[in-house]
Design a protein around this motif. Structure first.
Motif, PDB file in Angstrom:
ATOM      1  N   ALA A 178       6.621  -4.794  11.672  1.00 51.20           N
ATOM      2  CA  ALA A 178       5.162  -4.657  11.631  1.00 51.20           C
ATOM      3  C   ALA A 178       4.671  -3.564  12.568  1.00 51.20           C
ATOM      4  N   SER A 179       5.430  -3.290  13.624  1.00 49.77           N
ATOM      5  CA  SER A 179       5.039  -2.267  14.601  1.00 49.77           C
ATOM      6  C   SER A 179       5.398  -0.855  14.149  1.00 49.77           C
ATOM      7  N   GLY A 180       6.076  -0.745  13.038  1.00 51.37           N
ATOM      8  CA  GLY A 180       6.446   0.575  12.538  1.00 51.37           C
ATOM      9  C   GLY A 180       7.810   1.052  12.990  1.00 51.37           C
ATOM     10  N   ILE A 181       8.553   0.202  13.673  1.00 51.97           N
ATOM     11  CA  ILE A 181       9.915   0.555  14.083  1.00 51.97           C
ATOM     12  C   ILE A 181      10.809   0.464  12.856  1.00 51.97           C
ATOM     13  N   HIS A 182      11.659   1.440  12.689  1.00 49.74           N
ATOM     14  CA  HIS A 182      12.555   1.475  11.532  1.00 49.74           C
ATOM     15  C   HIS A 182      13.538   0.306  11.612  1.00 49.74           C
ATOM     16  N   VAL A 183      13.470  -0.598  10.655  1.00 44.67           N
ATOM     17  CA  VAL A 183      14.356  -1.758  10.643  1.00 44.67           C
ATOM     18  C   VAL A 183      15.250  -1.766   9.404  1.00 44.67           C
ATOM     19  N   GLY A 184      15.301  -0.646   8.718  1.00 44.32           N
ATOM     20  CA  GLY A 184      16.177  -0.550   7.559  1.00 44.32           C
ATOM     21  C   GLY A 184      15.469  -0.392   6.238  1.00 44.32           C
ATOM     22  N   TYR A 185      14.163  -0.465   6.229  1.00 49.50           N
ATOM     23  CA  TYR A 185      13.404  -0.242   5.003  1.00 49.50           C
ATOM     24  C   TYR A 185      12.824   1.154   5.025  1.00 49.50           C
ATOM     25  N   SER A 186      12.763   1.773   3.860  1.00 48.43           N
ATOM     26  CA  SER A 186      12.139   3.093   3.775  1.00 48.43           C
ATOM     27  C   SER A 186      10.624   2.932   3.891  1.00 48.43           C
ATOM     28  N   ASP A 187       9.956   4.019   4.203  1.00 47.59           N
ATOM     29  CA  ASP A 187       8.494   3.974   4.294  1.00 47.59           C
ATOM     30  C   ASP A 187       7.881   3.554   2.961  1.00 47.59           C
ATOM     31  N   ARG A 188       8.473   3.992   1.880  1.00 46.55           N
ATOM     32  CA  ARG A 188       7.962   3.639   0.548  1.00 46.55           C
ATOM     33  C   ARG A 188       8.060   2.128   0.317  1.00 46.55           C
ATOM     34  N   ILE A 189       9.182   1.520   0.680  1.00 43.58           N
ATOM     35  CA  ILE A 189       9.358   0.068   0.518  1.00 43.58           C
ATOM     36  C   ILE A 189       8.377  -0.686   1.413  1.00 43.58           C
ATOM     37  N   LEU A 190       8.215  -0.228   2.650  1.00 44.79           N
ATOM     38  CA  LEU A 190       7.262  -0.883   3.558  1.00 44.79           C
ATOM     39  C   LEU A 190       5.852  -0.846   2.973  1.00 44.79           C
ATOM     40  N   ARG A 191       5.462   0.284   2.408  1.00 45.87           N
ATOM     41  CA  ARG A 191       4.115   0.397   1.834  1.00 45.87           C
ATOM     42  C   ARG A 191       3.978  -0.417   0.553  1.00 45.87           C
ATOM     43  N   GLU A 192       4.909  -0.229  -0.398  1.00 43.04           N
ATOM     44  CA  GLU A 192       4.758  -0.815  -1.731  1.00 43.04           C
ATOM     45  C   GLU A 192       5.120  -2.300  -1.802  1.00 43.04           C
ATOM     46  N   VAL A 193       6.129  -2.715  -1.061  1.00 42.86           N
ATOM     47  CA  VAL A 193       6.592  -4.102  -1.153  1.00 42.86           C
ATOM     48  C   VAL A 193       5.945  -4.985  -0.093  1.00 42.86           C
ATOM     49  N   PHE A 194       5.896  -4.493   1.142  1.00 42.63           N
ATOM     50  CA  PHE A 194       5.407  -5.311   2.247  1.00 42.63           C
ATOM     51  C   PHE A 194       3.977  -4.985   2.665  1.00 42.63           C
ATOM     52  N   ASP A 195       3.393  -3.953   2.102  1.00 43.67           N
ATOM     53  CA  ASP A 195       2.029  -3.507   2.413  1.00 43.67           C
ATOM     54  C   ASP A 195       1.850  -3.255   3.914  1.00 43.67           C
ATOM     55  N   ILE A 196       2.810  -2.505   4.468  1.00 44.12           N
ATOM     56  CA  ILE A 196       2.747  -2.102   5.878  1.00 44.12           C
ATOM     57  C   ILE A 196       2.662  -0.597   5.914  1.00 44.12           C
ATOM     58  N   PRO A 197       1.668   0.016   6.462  1.00 44.16           N
ATOM     59  CA  PRO A 197       0.536  -0.599   7.150  1.00 44.16           C
ATOM     60  C   PRO A 197      -0.453  -1.196   6.152  1.00 44.16           C
ATOM     61  N   GLY A 198      -1.137  -2.198   6.597  1.00 41.22           N
ATOM     62  CA  GLY A 198      -2.086  -2.924   5.764  1.00 41.22           C
ATOM     63  C   GLY A 198      -2.046  -4.397   6.122  1.00 41.22           C
ATOM     64  N   TRP A 199      -2.438  -5.236   5.153  1.00 32.22           N
ATOM     65  CA  TRP A 199      -2.493  -6.663   5.408  1.00 32.22           C
ATOM     66  C   TRP A 199      -1.105  -7.228   5.700  1.00 32.22           C
ATOM     67  N   GLY A 200      -0.051  -6.528   5.296  1.00 32.35           N
ATOM     68  CA  GLY A 200       1.314  -6.980   5.533  1.00 32.35           C
ATOM     69  C   GLY A 200       1.631  -7.157   7.009  1.00 32.35           C
ATOM     70  N   ILE A 201       0.982  -6.377   7.859  1.00 33.73           N
ATOM     71  CA  ILE A 201       1.206  -6.512   9.301  1.00 33.73           C
ATOM     72  C   ILE A 201       0.767  -7.903   9.762  1.00 33.73           C
ATOM     73  N   ALA A 202      -0.436  -8.306   9.342  1.00 37.74           N
ATOM     74  CA  ALA A 202      -0.930  -9.639   9.722  1.00 37.74           C
ATOM     75  C   ALA A 202      -0.029 -10.731   9.150  1.00 37.74           C
TER      76      ALA A 202
END
Length: 169
Positions: free
Chosen positions: A43-67
């Motif tokens: 949630a903090s934006g540290i690379h944990v193995g997901y691409s930026d595209r996956i974080l945005r499209e699947v987990f909605d990070i940044p966005g409501w996914g952080i909460a």
């Protein structure tokens, strides 16, 4: 003249929780910690193995996914702290029989959730999100301790139920 009064029978003192049960209850909180820290890092934006595209499209990070991800971490850790109620007599929010029933229910649900998580972890889709085998290995190390929680919860619940068998408040 004799006056008969009835005194309330003293409630039988229950034995304190055995040392192993106390350690198991504390271990549950520690088992939830690595995955919670991993989620907070995600949630903090540290690379944990997901691409930026996956974080945005699947987990909605940044966005409501952080909460969602931080809230899930906080909720999991709070739930992992609840078994401490089973090894202490300082504060009992419920009667022993009710708390034992709730703990047995939680133990059963934890076993089912753990089995379901194994199914999810081994699906092809969940594995393809990770960007490398190293990231997947780190993910496994972060989430593997969660699989100890159902066994620990069952053991602590058994100890609690055994100590409070027949106890009424």
């Amino acid at each position: 003249m004799y006056v008969m009064t009835t005194a309330a029978a003293p409630t039988p003192a229950t034995a304190p929780a055995p040392v192993w049960a106390r350690r198991a209850a504390h271990a549950m909180a520690l088992c939830a910690l690595p995955s919670g820290l991993w989620r907070i890092a995600m949630a903090s934006g540290i690379h944990v193995g997901y691409s930026d595209r996956i974080l945005r499209e699947v987990f909605d990070i940044p966005g409501w996914g952080i909460a969602y991800v931080v809230g899930l971490s906080v909720l999991a850790e709070a739930a992992a702290l609840l078994p401490l109620l089973l090894v202490t007599d300082r504060w009992q929010p419920l009667r022993p029989r009710a708390l034992a029933g709730l703990a047995w229910t939680a133990s059963g649900l934890l076993v089912l959730v753990a089995l379901w998580q194994l199914v999810v972890a081994f699906t092809v889709e969940s594995q393809t999100y990770m960007s490398s085998d190293t990231a997947l290995t780190v993910w496994w190390f972060a989430f593997a301790p969660l699989f100890a929680i159902p066994a620990l919860m069952t053991a602590v619940t058994w100890s609690y139920a055994k100590r409070h068998r027949g106890s009424r408040r």
